[in-house]
Structure formats: C-alpha cells, structure tokens
Design an enzyme around this catalytic site. Structure first.
Site, PDB file in Angstrom:
ATOM      1  N   GLU A  55      -6.326  -8.109  -0.571  1.00 56.12           N
ATOM      2  CA  GLU A  55      -6.993  -7.748   0.678  1.00 56.12           C
ATOM      3  C   GLU A  55      -8.410  -7.297   0.364  1.00 56.12           C
ATOM      4  OE1 GLU A  55      -5.122  -4.967   3.340  1.00 56.12           O
ATOM      5  OE2 GLU A  55      -3.098  -5.700   2.875  1.00 56.12           O
ATOM      6  N   GLU A 105       0.814  -1.215   0.000  1.00 53.50           N
ATOM      7  CA  GLU A 105       0.000   0.000   0.000  1.00 53.50           C
ATOM      8  C   GLU A 105       0.853   1.273   0.000  1.00 53.50           C
ATOM      9  OE1 GLU A 105      -4.249  -1.429   1.908  1.00 53.50           O
ATOM     10  OE2 GLU A 105      -2.850  -0.403   3.209  1.00 53.50           O
TER      11      GLU A 105
END
Length: 479
Positions: A376, A177
């Site tokens: 995710e 991320e």
C-alpha cells in the site's frame, strides 16, 4: 541494475472498501458494515453502531459495487499492465457468522471467479485473509480475538482459503496492519484489527490490546503452518503499517523516545518475523502488572509460524518528542507525535515524505533480513472532473513518482530485497479512516460522492496512463 524482471507492479484493495453487496451471496455482517460515514470537512469521526441501525449511513454497504463490476475493473487494471492485484477475502462471505463448520459455497464461487478473472489477464492475485473484516457475530459472541476460540475460527477460515484458492494464489498475508493498535489502543483500531469492542479511555484497553494481539499472532502463526503444510511453495507474509518514527530533535531524550516508539509500534512484527515476544514487551507487561495468557505451547507455535516476507503499507512518517512526565519512555501516539516542519501534508493532514519509503525499506532490511513487499502507498485527495470528463490528477502522479523513485534507490543503491509494489488504491474506494468517497486514491474514477450520489460509472484519470508507462518500463521511465 533496476528492479527484478518479475517485479510485481499493481494495485491494492480491501474487499470491504470496494465490494459492496454487504448482504448478498450469503454474506454475513462484518465490523466494516457497522461503521458509519465520517467527514473530513466537519471532522466528524466514523462511529461504531451496535449492528446495522435504520437511518444511519453505512458507506461500505454499497462501496463502489466491485461485487458486480469486478470483471470490468480488472480489465481496466489489465489495461494498465498490472502484474499483481492485492485484495482480501471477506471472512463473512465464507463463514457468515465466523464460527460455522461449513463454508458458504456462494462466497467461494465469487472469489474463485475473481481469482480466475485476474489470472486470465496475467494478474497475480495477492490475498489478505483478515483486512478489517472480522465477522460481527464473533465480536458479539466472543469480543473478537479477546477469546482464544476465535484463533480456531480464523484457522478454519484460513484452511478453507488455502484449500480452495491455494492452487492459484501464491502470495498471502494473514492480518492487515495488525500494529495500528500497538502504540495506543483506540476503539476503531481495536475493532478493525481484532474485533474487540472497547471504549476510548478504558483503563484496561492497553492490557486488552496486548492479549488480543497475542491471540492474533498465534492465529497468524498457525495459519502460516497450515498453508505451508498444504503447499510448501506458498509465500505467506504478514502485513504491517510502516510509519517511520523520527526523533523530533537530536536531544538524547528524543532519540531514546524514538527508539522506544519504534519498539512499541513494531513489536508485533518482531513476533511475525522472529517467532518470539521481545524482552522489552515482557518487561512492560511485568512493570504494568498485565496478566497475558500465553502458554509455553503457544510460544512454540509462534516460533514455528514465522512469515516468508514482510508486506507493509506506507503513507507517512511521523516525528516523536519526549515529555518530561514520560519517565518510562512509554510511547503513546496521541501524546507523543509532534509536527514535522520539514515535510508537507495532504488535504487530510497526512505528512508527505517520499524519502521515508527508502528509510523504511532500509530499517526493515537491517532489522529482519526478509524479502519485503510494499502493498500500500498512495495519496488521498480531492479530484475534479472537468467539463470534458477528464481528470488532471498531476498531484497524484507527483506523489507516486517521488515515492517510487526512492523505492528504486533502496533496491539499486542499498540492496533491499523487494518483491513488488501495489499502489493503494487503483480505483476510488470508501476510505477506511473516514468512510468518505471524496477522499480519492485511484487511477480509475468512480462516479459516486460522499452523499452516495452517482451512477458508479468508471473513467480513467491522467495518472492511469502514467502508471501504465511506469509498469511497461519496469520503473525506468517515471517522467
């Protein structure tokens, strides 16, 4: 048509949120180890302390003790039929301070056995190299990726991982991320993504973000080249936080704000996938007078180190609106995100938008034309243990069913090339955002609460059996 026959169904973890054992096995201190617990009820945020201080609550220190329970937990994942388990290798288990020349063999032994345990159950390991686990030693000595020396230390770490584990691990991601910091640099994101210490509101924070991010991207590109040189068959991807950004209205200013917001939020993915800094970023640097250290040789590194696939997380979409004072259409999350009345919200205030996962898959396909991997997607919620020990988390099933259905539509109807889906997180973990245990994601319940009370025993939730059926039918039975 359905999903590919070798679709990688499974779950995703971050080592620092599950392992515990923060000072065992020769492990050094990471940025996760100096973050205190927060609280959703009082809205107390996590704090960053200068090292580990007495009297503070550091929930990652024990987490759910995966360090000692991983064989039991992986067996539970195998019972669900997992084909893949995404996790990370903690940099500080391999290089405790981050800049050593010799790796810690005890840490390597732990991950060797974890990987072998997965494979013994037919589970493909999917490994992230840097998942909010920068060594604290590199933060203190170099201010993380603000210093180009840390590029070399990351590459040394990556080289050891590829060398020691690359014979059994095919799928890798470099930095988790990385784009959380892109739209607005705030202290905890800058520390997690790049190991950079700043104060919120620092007028130099944005320029620092661009410099540290460029250095992270160089490190990622070099790691891709290192891995491919060792084994051309490795699939090395990036990992992006995918939050589709919608215009709040069809007002032209809102639509341009949406476009500029997407540019700013995903420019790092442009570099990962295309190998160069996009023109709008270069123009922003010039307009704001930012002096970013990026040499011609480093630009060639970026071009040579593009990724094989795009891994991404999806939890929510957001809506953005233009402000009259924003004459440059320069997106800042805390100022420009507005409430979307068309979606519901979780107990933590996160928008719930199943259609957004299909939108995100299409947006990525149209822009990058690379294989994708949803690594995710999950719902943090309060779970109740009934007197008989059962946990009826139908709300989690409903959330995941809706999202998986839209994911399958993107493959079936839109032709998206999708490698797999690893739900976050298959077992209850410490929340990265709040440091809570009571924010539960898993199919497997861990008996531990925010106060640290509980015996860490594991039990199956209702969703455990539902996901087992989903995997067994390759997504054809979502009922």
């Amino acid at each position: 048509m359905g999903l590919r026959k070798d679709f990688l169904w499974g779950g995703a973890l971050a080592a620092h949120q599950v392992e515990g054992g923060w000072d065992q096995g020769g492990k050094g201190m990471s940025v996760a180890d100096v973050m205190t617990a927060g609280d959703n009820v009082t809205h107390a945020p996590r704090r960053i302390t200068d090292g580990v201080l007495p009297g503070e609550n550091y929930p990652n220190h024990e987490a759910v003790d995966f360090y000692h329970h991983y064989k039991e937990d992986i067996a539970l994942f195998a019972e669900m039929g997992f084909r893949a388990l995404r996790t990370s290798i903690q940099w500080t288990r391999i290089f405790p301070e981050g800049d050593e020349t010799t790796p810690n063999e005890e840490g390597i032994a732990f991950y060797n056995d974890l990987i072998d345990t997965c494979l013994s159950h037919g589970i493909e390991p999917v490994i992230t190299l840097q998942h909010f686990e920068m060594p604290w030693g590199l933060v203190k000595k170099y201010n993380g990726f603000m210093d180009k020396h840390v590029i070399d230390y990351f590459c040394r770490f990556a080289s050891v991982c590829f060398e020691r584990f690359g014979d059994r691990v095919k799928y890798w991601m470099t930095i988790n991320e990385i784009n959380n910091q892109a739209a607005q640099p705030i202290a905890h994101h800058m520390l997690q993504e790049g190991g950079v210490l700043i104060q919120d509101g620092d007028p130099k924070a944005e320029e620092m973000m661009y410099q540290s991010a460029i250095n992270e991207l160089i490190a990622s590109a070099k790691a891709v080249q290192i891995g491919h040189a060792m084994n051309p068959d490795l699939m090395i991807g990036c990992m992006i936080a995918n939050e589709p950004l919608y215009g709040a209205t069809c007002k032209p200013e809102d639509m341009l704000e949406m476009e500029k917001a997407n540019q700013k939020r995903y420019w790092m993915l442009d570099v990962h996938a295309r190998g160069y800094v996009p023109a709008f970023v270069e123009k922003l640097w010039a307009r704001k007078g930012y002096q970013i250290d990026l040499s011609d040789a480093e630009r060639r590194v970026l071009a040579a180190g593009t990724v094989d696939y795009i891994g991404w997380s999806y939890y929510m979409s957001q809506a953005v609106a233009w402000r009259e004072a924003n004459t440059d259409f320069d997106f800042y999350e805390l100022e420009d995100i507005v409430d979307n009345p068309y979606v519901k919200k979780s107990d933590w205030g996160w928008p719930i938008d199943p259609l957004g996962i299909r939108y995100g898959l299409n947006w990525m396909e149209d822009r990058y034309h690379l294989p994708q991997f949803i690594v995710e997607n999950g719902l943090g919620a309060y779970d109740k243990v009934e007197p008989d020990g059962s946990i009826d988390d139908q709300y989690r099933i409903d959330y995941l069913r809706a999202h998986i259905a839209k994911m399958i539509e993107a493959v079936d109807e839109d032709g998206v090339d999708l490698l797999g889906y690893t739900m976050w997180a298959p077992i209850d973990i410490v929340s990265a955002s709040t440091g809570e245990m009571d924010k539960r994601y898993g199919f497997v319940y861990v008996n531990k609460n925010n106060a640290g009370e509980g015996d860490l025993s594991r039990s199956r939730k209702k969703s455990f059996y539902w996901y087992k059926k989903v995997i067994a039918t390759n997504g054809e039975d979502l009922a």
